[in-house]
Scaffold this active site. Sequence first.
Site, PDB file in Angstrom:
ATOM      1  N   GLY A 109     137.896  60.330  83.188  1.00 33.53           N
ATOM      2  CA  GLY A 109     137.675  58.894  83.352  1.00 33.53           C
ATOM      3  C   GLY A 109     136.431  58.587  84.149  1.00 33.53           C
ATOM      4  O   GLY A 109     135.692  57.645  83.831  1.00 33.53           O
ATOM      5  N   GLU A 331     148.016  57.866  91.065  1.00 34.96           N
ATOM      6  CA  GLU A 331     147.841  59.255  90.658  1.00 34.96           C
ATOM      7  C   GLU A 331     148.877  60.183  91.296  1.00 34.96           C
ATOM      8  O   GLU A 331     149.073  61.315  90.843  1.00 34.96           O
ATOM      9  CB  GLU A 331     146.435  59.739  91.016  1.00 34.96           C
ATOM     10  CG  GLU A 331     146.147  59.793  92.502  1.00 34.96           C
ATOM     11  CD  GLU A 331     144.663  59.960  92.792  1.00 34.96           C
ATOM     12  OE1 GLU A 331     144.327  60.854  93.574  1.00 34.96           O
ATOM     13  OE2 GLU A 331     143.847  59.211  92.222  1.00 34.96           O
ATOM     14  N   ARG A 362     151.616  58.492  81.192  1.00 32.10           N
ATOM     15  CA  ARG A 362     152.335  59.302  82.172  1.00 32.10           C
ATOM     16  C   ARG A 362     153.781  58.853  82.364  1.00 32.10           C
ATOM     17  O   ARG A 362     154.649  59.682  82.669  1.00 32.10           O
ATOM     18  CB  ARG A 362     151.590  59.303  83.511  1.00 32.10           C
ATOM     19  CG  ARG A 362     150.359  60.192  83.488  1.00 32.10           C
ATOM     20  CD  ARG A 362     149.609  60.191  84.799  1.00 32.10           C
ATOM     21  NE  ARG A 362     148.559  61.216  84.784  1.00 32.10           N
ATOM     22  CZ  ARG A 362     147.559  61.272  85.651  1.00 32.10           C
ATOM     23  NH1 ARG A 362     147.455  60.369  86.607  1.00 32.10           N
ATOM     24  NH2 ARG A 362     146.664  62.245  85.576  1.00 32.10           N
TER      25      ARG A 362
END
Length: 459
Positions: A109, A331, A362
């Site tokens: 990213g 994250e 995710r």
Amino acid sequence: MTETPALPALWPAPLADGTVHATVTVPGSKSVTNRALVLAALAAEPGWVRRPLRSRDSQLMADALRAMGVGIEETVSSSSAGDGAGGEAWRVIPAALHGPTTVDVGNAGTVMRFLPPVATLADGDIRFDGDPRSYERPLGQVISALRTLGARIDDDGRGALPMTVLGGGALEGGTVEIDASNSSQFVSALLLSAPRFNQGVEVRHVGGNLPSMPHIRMTVEMLRAAGAQVDTPEAGGEKDVWRVTPGALLGRDMVVEPDLSNAQPFLAAALITGGTVTVPDWPRRTTQPGDALRRIFTEMGGSCELTDAGLVFTGTGKIHGIDVDLSEVGELTPGIAAVAALADSESVLRGVAHLRLHETDRLAALTKEINGLGGDVTETADGLRIRPRRMHGGVFHTYDDHRMATAGAVIGLAVEGVQIENVATTAKTLPDFPKMWTDMLAGDADGSGVPGASAGAGA
């Protein structure tokens, strides 16, 4: 990058036979390394990036900058600052950016978002391409913002990769509105190159909740350290507005902190087994989201202390569920979900709807894989609800996502027979993870030979 032994398609996650006692030296931060490389490449004079992370994402960033004309010399040196930051260092030598060339972003990213603004300053066309998943990741807000600021970009109307930036050697800059609710990287991307824009930039976020604010604070602090003037006028009543004044960036001697988010699985090992893990060089002040692990894992049953040796984290072997808003530290979600699946009570992870647009979805991936081992995870509108269940072995798929792989390894500490599919994907940000993991279990993660837990089934 150094050659590593081939890893099996299904990696048997080691089962912890006892408590973990180890010192784990965590490599440098990807977020800091890649920001430092961009700032050094845009500076008016050469600089150093010391203790950089050498991983797939950082190598992609370095190779992309080289393709545009920047000199990056990888050396081993001592620190001129006398701060003990010797070891591996990259000397970055700025040059006139040019094309035509093609940049491979992989599935990084930071590369796919930070470098298109840099490419607008190049003389010539810069094509951006990458892994198939990179085509699906959000980029349209960066593209439209750059067009507003004067860039010419050919993306065939996709608002995504692949695309070509038609570099004209400069960018006018100015004021732009952007919806960065899908990724804080959209804001950082525009800010990092802004000192080189003719008018600088004023970025106004106009969407919903802005995730991962620590990463934007990291960008602002690193810009200021490189000599940029950045105004964040929240004190005057404005929110989610950033102004960068045009001007020269200075070539700095930047030391990269350890990647605190990558310390997560090792701290989790101490929490789960009731052991102790020490992470050297943990900063006392940092903008890294991973610093939140001290608070979150303490709430889940551990304790920690910052000492001269680093962060010393100790578990009791008891894991408590948690109800936590992870919007600023998304994250960390896969690792926290893995620990929560082993807890003694229910957990609710909130504020992370944007994780559906990361390396993989995710939230869906964690739900499927933990449930596939007998867990009980339910997706919510903005996160996960995790009810602990007795789990069993099986294949834990990673979807080419490094944090899925480490989450599976965490579960494997307590659940026999877990096999991680494509553990090699951890090389994205944490090279040599399998060796670091087994060394930690052997109590020898720092090469000290201190006895500790042994690797169990499948080690």
